[in-house]
Design a protein around this motif. Sequence first.
Motif, short mmCIF file in Angstrom:
data_model
loop_
_atom_site.label_atom_id
_atom_site.label_comp_id
_atom_site.label_asym_id
_atom_site.label_seq_id
_atom_site.Cartn_x
_atom_site.Cartn_y
_atom_site.Cartn_z
N ILE A 362 -77.56 45.27 37.79
CA ILE A 362 -78.52 46.36 38.02
C ILE A 362 -79.33 46.65 36.76
CG2 ILE A 362 -78.72 48.84 38.47
CD1 ILE A 362 -76.32 48.54 40.38
N LEU A 363 -78.65 46.70 35.61
CA LEU A 363 -79.34 46.97 34.36
C LEU A 363 -80.30 45.84 33.99
CD1 LEU A 363 -76.51 48.57 32.19
CD2 LEU A 363 -78.51 49.71 33.14
N ALA A 364 -79.89 44.59 34.27
CA ALA A 364 -80.77 43.46 33.99
C ALA A 364 -82.05 43.57 34.81
CB ALA A 364 -80.05 42.15 34.29
N VAL A 365 -81.92 43.94 36.09
CA VAL A 365 -83.09 44.09 36.97
C VAL A 365 -83.99 45.21 36.45
CG1 VAL A 365 -83.86 44.74 39.28
CG2 VAL A 365 -81.91 43.20 39.00
N ILE A 366 -83.40 46.35 36.13
CA ILE A 366 -84.19 47.50 35.64
C ILE A 366 -84.91 47.14 34.35
CG2 ILE A 366 -84.03 49.82 34.70
CD1 ILE A 366 -81.70 50.33 36.64
N TRP A 367 -84.21 46.44 33.46
CA TRP A 367 -84.79 46.14 32.15
C TRP A 367 -85.97 45.17 32.26
CZ3 TRP A 367 -82.71 49.64 29.23
CH2 TRP A 367 -83.03 49.68 27.88
N VAL A 368 -85.82 44.17 33.12
CA VAL A 368 -86.87 43.17 33.25
C VAL A 368 -88.07 43.72 34.03
CG1 VAL A 368 -87.46 40.96 34.32
CG2 VAL A 368 -85.35 41.19 33.02
N THR A 369 -87.80 44.45 35.09
CA THR A 369 -88.89 44.89 35.97
C THR A 369 -89.52 46.23 35.58
OG1 THR A 369 -87.32 45.96 37.49
CG2 THR A 369 -87.89 43.64 37.91
N ARG A 370 -88.80 47.03 34.78
CA ARG A 370 -89.31 48.37 34.46
C ARG A 370 -89.51 48.59 32.96
NH1 ARG A 370 -91.39 50.46 39.14
NH2 ARG A 370 -89.94 50.07 40.87
N VAL A 371 -88.42 48.44 32.21
CA VAL A 371 -88.46 48.83 30.80
C VAL A 371 -89.35 47.91 29.97
CG1 VAL A 371 -87.06 49.21 28.75
CG2 VAL A 371 -86.15 49.82 31.00
N GLU A 372 -89.19 46.59 30.11
CA GLU A 372 -89.91 45.65 29.25
C GLU A 372 -91.20 45.13 29.87
OE1 GLU A 372 -87.15 42.62 28.14
OE2 GLU A 372 -86.24 43.84 26.58
N ARG A 373 -91.46 45.44 31.11
CA ARG A 373 -92.68 44.95 31.76
C ARG A 373 -93.90 45.70 31.25
NH1 ARG A 373 -95.83 46.03 36.30
NH2 ARG A 373 -94.58 47.89 36.78
N LYS A 374 -94.91 44.94 30.85
CA LYS A 374 -96.14 45.54 30.37
C LYS A 374 -97.03 45.92 31.55
CE LYS A 374 -95.99 42.74 26.17
NZ LYS A 374 -96.65 41.69 25.36
N PRO A 375 -97.90 46.93 31.38
CA PRO A 375 -98.78 47.36 32.47
C PRO A 375 -99.61 46.19 33.01
CG PRO A 375 -98.83 48.94 30.68
CD PRO A 375 -98.05 47.77 30.18
N GLY A 376 -99.58 46.02 34.32
CA GLY A 376 -100.36 44.96 34.95
C GLY A 376 -99.69 43.60 34.95
N GLU A 377 -98.57 43.48 34.26
CA GLU A 377 -97.89 42.18 34.17
C GLU A 377 -97.00 41.97 35.40
OE1 GLU A 377 -95.16 39.82 30.89
OE2 GLU A 377 -94.73 41.93 31.30
N LYS A 378 -97.03 40.77 35.96
CA LYS A 378 -96.16 40.41 37.06
C LYS A 378 -94.98 39.62 36.52
CE LYS A 378 -96.04 38.24 41.62
NZ LYS A 378 -96.80 37.48 42.66
#
Length: 488
Positions: A362-378
């Motif tokens: 769960i933390l890996a998913v949150i970190w990759v998709t929310r915390v470290e994702r830059k605006p507009g980045e897929k």
Amino acid sequence: MSKSISWSSLWKKEDWWALWIGLLIFFLSLPGYYGVYLLGWVPNVNAPWMDPLKSVVVVGQSTMTKAYVGLNPILSIVFFYLFLLAILTAAAKAMGHSVRRFVAGFTIMFILTFGFWWLFGYAYFNATPNQYAKLHITWSIPVGKDGILIYLLIIGLLISNLVFYKKLPTVLETGARTEWYIKTAIVLLGALVGATSLSYMSLAVTLVERSLIAIVAAYLIYWPISYLVSRRLFKLDTKWAVTLASGVSICGVSAAIATAAAIGAPSIIPATVSSIIVLFAAVELVILPFIAATILKWAPYAAGAWMGLAVKTDGAAAASGALADALISAQPGLAAYKTWVMSTAVMNKVFIDIWIGLWAFILAVIWVTRVERKPGEKVPAIQIWFRFPKFVLGYIGTWLILWGIGFSVGTVTAAKFMTGGVTPQTELFRYFFFALTFMSIGLTTRFRTFREIGAGRMIVAYVVSLTIIILIALGLSIALFAGLPPPK
């Protein structure tokens, strides 16, 4: 970002080698279910010990097998060293490390770790009060078997900061592979959790149902509170706060390491958090059982549940439960609760442990998709796989295999043979990898580093979080376990 998997990581990455080595040891132990002990030759420090001649035992000699009766414990230690040296050196070579340097470094690590494990296994260094009568002693430093890890940490710190205060020799840096050792230990922890949880599934259904609250308490109550205390009140960096929250709220060292790997935290973070966890787990072990035996003697099950929900690290929680059990069952009219207080403590801790792997995902998913994702980045989904700690797969897999065996032959039968044959072997390796971990943490931690990272602030954050959790755990334990009828 890469969108494909590099298969070479299967033999070039430490994460994967922790998984392979942990699974190798696990599968070699499985025939123990049928009374065949392929790893029964491994040595174990018989802590707490009083007689040096009985201080080291061969694991297989203490089980039902007679195959290792004639094996000298000294030879057992030599075989243990050679076995670990062979598999770890093969892995180190595959990962591109110098074989000569690794052999030298690991040899020193083995001598230091096993030697001081043996020394601090002496009863006066670790025995808990409920063991005094059997050992014929009246005092000790009552930190329990897990407390030996604290001694190893301290020895490592002294060697690193006093003996080699200018610079740690390269050979020690090579052998002190903190994350590799702890990741391998976590894979083997899955076997312990799997076998132990089967034992408690055969207990009273009411206790099992109420112990499920451990999941809610640890993950939905403890964790957010710990994170907010660390991040908002003490202004810790996000990665520090997340790792500390997992360590103080879930499963201590194992949860901290798994969390740090999932969010890509630098190694100094889980190493520092782990040191703090083990130190305060020993403090809890010394204090909480006596408080429980005083204020919760009217609710023995609640006393056990409190130990399982409040005391960090598996060993300290079990030892706290055992001590509270001894103190409570010795009181007038409470003898019927003997072993049940401890069982409730361990059962609650086990239910928390089971979900570490899911939490890391769960933390890996949150970190990759929310915390470290830059605006507009897929962010491609494959990045979640890259970030997810692979050794957690072993943790999940080992206890699922044991559960599969248990449900196919019956949990009572399976638990009996697993705890008698499988886990004595895997548990020895798990504990020794933990011991290597804490010696490594000590050796690679410099006091000036603590000043640089502001460890004092983090220690205070941990203490505040832990205090809040202890109080919440007390309330939950009373609410859920008080008033249950005595065992029959």
